[in-house]
Every structure is written in structure tokens, then in C-alpha cells.
Scaffold this motif. Structure first.
Motif, short mmCIF file in Angstrom:
data_model
loop_
_atom_site.label_atom_id
_atom_site.label_comp_id
_atom_site.label_asym_id
_atom_site.label_seq_id
_atom_site.Cartn_x
_atom_site.Cartn_y
_atom_site.Cartn_z
N CYS A 61 -26.02 -15.56 34.86
CA CYS A 61 -26.67 -15.95 33.61
C CYS A 61 -27.28 -17.32 33.80
O CYS A 61 -26.60 -18.24 34.27
N LEU A 68 -28.88 -18.92 31.14
CA LEU A 68 -29.22 -19.43 29.81
C LEU A 68 -28.49 -20.73 29.45
O LEU A 68 -28.93 -21.46 28.57
N ALA A 69 -27.38 -21.01 30.10
CA ALA A 69 -26.72 -22.32 30.03
C ALA A 69 -26.40 -22.78 28.61
O ALA A 69 -26.72 -23.92 28.22
N CYS A 70 -25.76 -21.92 27.83
CA CYS A 70 -25.32 -22.33 26.49
C CYS A 70 -24.22 -23.39 26.63
O CYS A 70 -23.24 -23.18 27.36
N CYS A 127 -20.19 -22.58 26.80
CA CYS A 127 -20.03 -21.17 27.14
C CYS A 127 -18.58 -20.87 27.52
O CYS A 127 -17.95 -21.61 28.28
N PHE A 128 -18.07 -19.79 26.97
CA PHE A 128 -16.67 -19.40 27.18
C PHE A 128 -16.46 -18.68 28.50
O PHE A 128 -15.34 -18.36 28.86
N THR A 134 -19.15 -16.64 35.03
CA THR A 134 -20.13 -15.57 35.20
C THR A 134 -21.54 -16.10 35.46
O THR A 134 -22.47 -15.31 35.62
N HIS A 135 -21.74 -17.42 35.49
CA HIS A 135 -23.10 -17.95 35.58
C HIS A 135 -23.74 -17.78 36.95
O HIS A 135 -24.95 -17.55 37.05
N GLY A 152 -21.35 -10.35 29.60
CA GLY A 152 -21.59 -11.11 30.83
C GLY A 152 -21.06 -12.51 30.73
O GLY A 152 -20.18 -12.80 29.92
N GLY A 153 -21.85 -13.32 31.53
CA GLY A 153 -23.16 -13.11 32.18
C GLY A 153 -24.23 -12.62 31.21
O GLY A 153 -23.99 -12.50 30.03
N GLU A 154 -25.39 -12.39 31.75
CA GLU A 154 -26.49 -11.92 30.91
C GLU A 154 -26.97 -10.56 31.39
O GLU A 154 -27.69 -10.47 32.41
N GLY A 201 -27.39 -13.06 25.38
CA GLY A 201 -27.74 -14.40 24.93
C GLY A 201 -29.17 -14.50 24.44
O GLY A 201 -29.56 -15.49 23.82
N PHE A 235 -25.01 -18.64 22.47
CA PHE A 235 -23.79 -19.17 21.88
C PHE A 235 -24.05 -20.61 21.46
O PHE A 235 -24.57 -21.41 22.25
S1 SF4 Z 1 -25.73 -16.29 27.33
FE1 SF4 Z 1 -23.51 -15.89 27.31
S2 SF4 Z 1 -22.83 -16.09 29.44
FE2 SF4 Z 1 -24.87 -17.02 29.30
S3 SF4 Z 1 -24.46 -19.22 28.97
FE3 SF4 Z 1 -24.75 -18.25 26.94
S4 SF4 Z 1 -22.66 -17.70 26.26
FE4 SF4 Z 1 -22.56 -18.08 28.49
#
Ligand code: SF4
Length: 190
Positions: free
Chosen positions: A33, A35-37, A40-41, A45-46, A75-77, A105, A132
Motif C-alpha cells: 500500500c 497511500l500512507a495514512c 495506519c493500523f 502491509t505497506h 490490506g494493504g491496498e 483506502g 484512514f
Molecule cells: S489505505 Fe489502509 S493499509 Fe494503506 S495506509 Fe491507509 S489504512 Fe493503511
């Protein structure tokens, strides 16, 4: 089908969970993933590097799993693994009546700019969409933060079905492995 669609990069999977969607479900978390929220929990998975798993073998295992009513893809995305995601969803839809729920995401509007995403959306039951937002964290009813939008894409489920999903779950496998999962997983203390 092009060769890249034959494999999906997986982070983990659970064959039977009750906290990742309505009823008993097979859940998979894809690896990767960008997207780098913030907050992120699932930061493990990044990385885009991970175990590549044959999609048809995964679909076989999902469809052969007894007692489940559906599949959750998270995920992940998931939508950053097109066309692998499309291949998996099509295989499940073609060969079973299992429901399909996807966490992403991306917003639904963003997904419409991803080639093949509209075809995926036409085959699934629920999409939980959007980044997120740590400042808006709620962690209940399958919604991590209040900005997330739940799209009911079929008439299979209602908001009440999602509201009744447990927030957390502890699964102890026959080999003693303990897995803690859910939208608000409990923290185990030693
Ligand atoms: S999209 Fe999901 S896995 Fe990706 S950074 Fe955001 S919360 Fe985390």
C-alpha cells in the motif's frame, strides 16, 4: 489473462473469522500500500514485497472452506494489485455464491480512475472506502474512521448487518497460534 494476474501478493489470511464482515468469513490481507495514512493500523502491509500466491489456488481454498458465507479482502491496498484483484473476485463470483466485501483506502470516485475497478465493483456486495483518518477514528461497525463511506453494491446486506459485527476477535489455531483481529483488535498484555 496476462501472467501478472495469476498471482496475488498476500500479507496474511484467516480461513474463518467473524470480526471482518457479516457472518463467518474467509479474510485476506494483501501486501502493499502506498497511500500512507497517518496512524495506519496495519503498517506491516505497506511494503510492496511479499509472498506471491497463486490466485486460482487461493480461490480453490476459499470456495472449499465450509461454513463461511463470504470473503473479505483488505490490506494493504487491494486495488493497487489490479488485475490480480479482478481475477480473484471474478473466480469467486463465477464459482460460488459467497458474498464479497472489500476494504480500500481509495474513495469510490478515485476507483473509477483505475482500469478494471468498475468491473470489480459490479461483482461485490460491500465496499468500505476512503483513507484512514486518525483524528476521526471510531473503530466500530467495520469503520476505522468516520470519513469512511460504506457502499452497499447489492441488496445482500444492510447497515444493521455491519453494525452487529464484533469489533475484535481472538482466534487460537490448533497449533496454538494466536491471532487478534477486527476493526478494534484487543491488545494482548503479557
Ligand atoms: S489505505 Fe489502509 S493499509 Fe494503506 S495506509 Fe491507509 S489504512 Fe493503511
Amino acid at each position: 489473462m496476462e501472467a501478472s494476474a495469476l498471482f496475488i501478493t498476500l500479507h496474511s489470511r484467516i480461513q474463518n473469522t467473524v470480526s471482518n464482515g457479516p457472518g463467518q468469513r474467509y479474510a485476506i490481507w494483501v501486501q502493499g500500500c502506498t497511500l500512507a495514512c497517518e496512524g495506519c493500523f496495519n503498517a506491516d502491509t505497506h511494503s510492496l514485497k511479499g509472498a506471491r500466491f497463486p490466485i486460482d489456488e487461493l480461490a480453490d481454498d476459499i470456495i472449499a472452506t465450509p461454513t463461511i458465507e463470504g470473503v473479505t479482502i483488505s490490506g494493504g491496498e487491494p486495488f493497487q494489485q489490479m488485475p490480480a484483484l479482478a481475477h480473484l473476485v471474478a473466480a469467486i463470483r463465477k464459482r460460488s455464491s459467497l458474498s464479497i466485501l472489500i476494504f480500500t483506502g481509495f474513495t469510490r470516485e478515485e476507483l473509477l480512475c483505475i482500469s478494471g475497478a468498475d468491473e470489480v465493483l459490479s461483482q461485490i456486495d460491500v465496499l468500505i472506502a476512503g483513507r484512514f483518518r486518525q483524528d476521526l477514528r471510531v473503530a466500530r461497525g467495520l469503520v476505522g474512521s468516520a470519513n469512511k463511506v460504506i457502499h452497499f453494491l447489492s441488496n445482500r446486506y444492510t447497515p444493521g448487518d455491519l453494525d452487529s459485527v464484533p469489533q475484535s476477535e481472538i482466534i487460537i489455531a490448533s497449533d496454538g497460534t494466536v491471532t487478534v483481529t477486527g476493526i478494534n483488535p484487543l491488545e494482548l498484555r503479557s
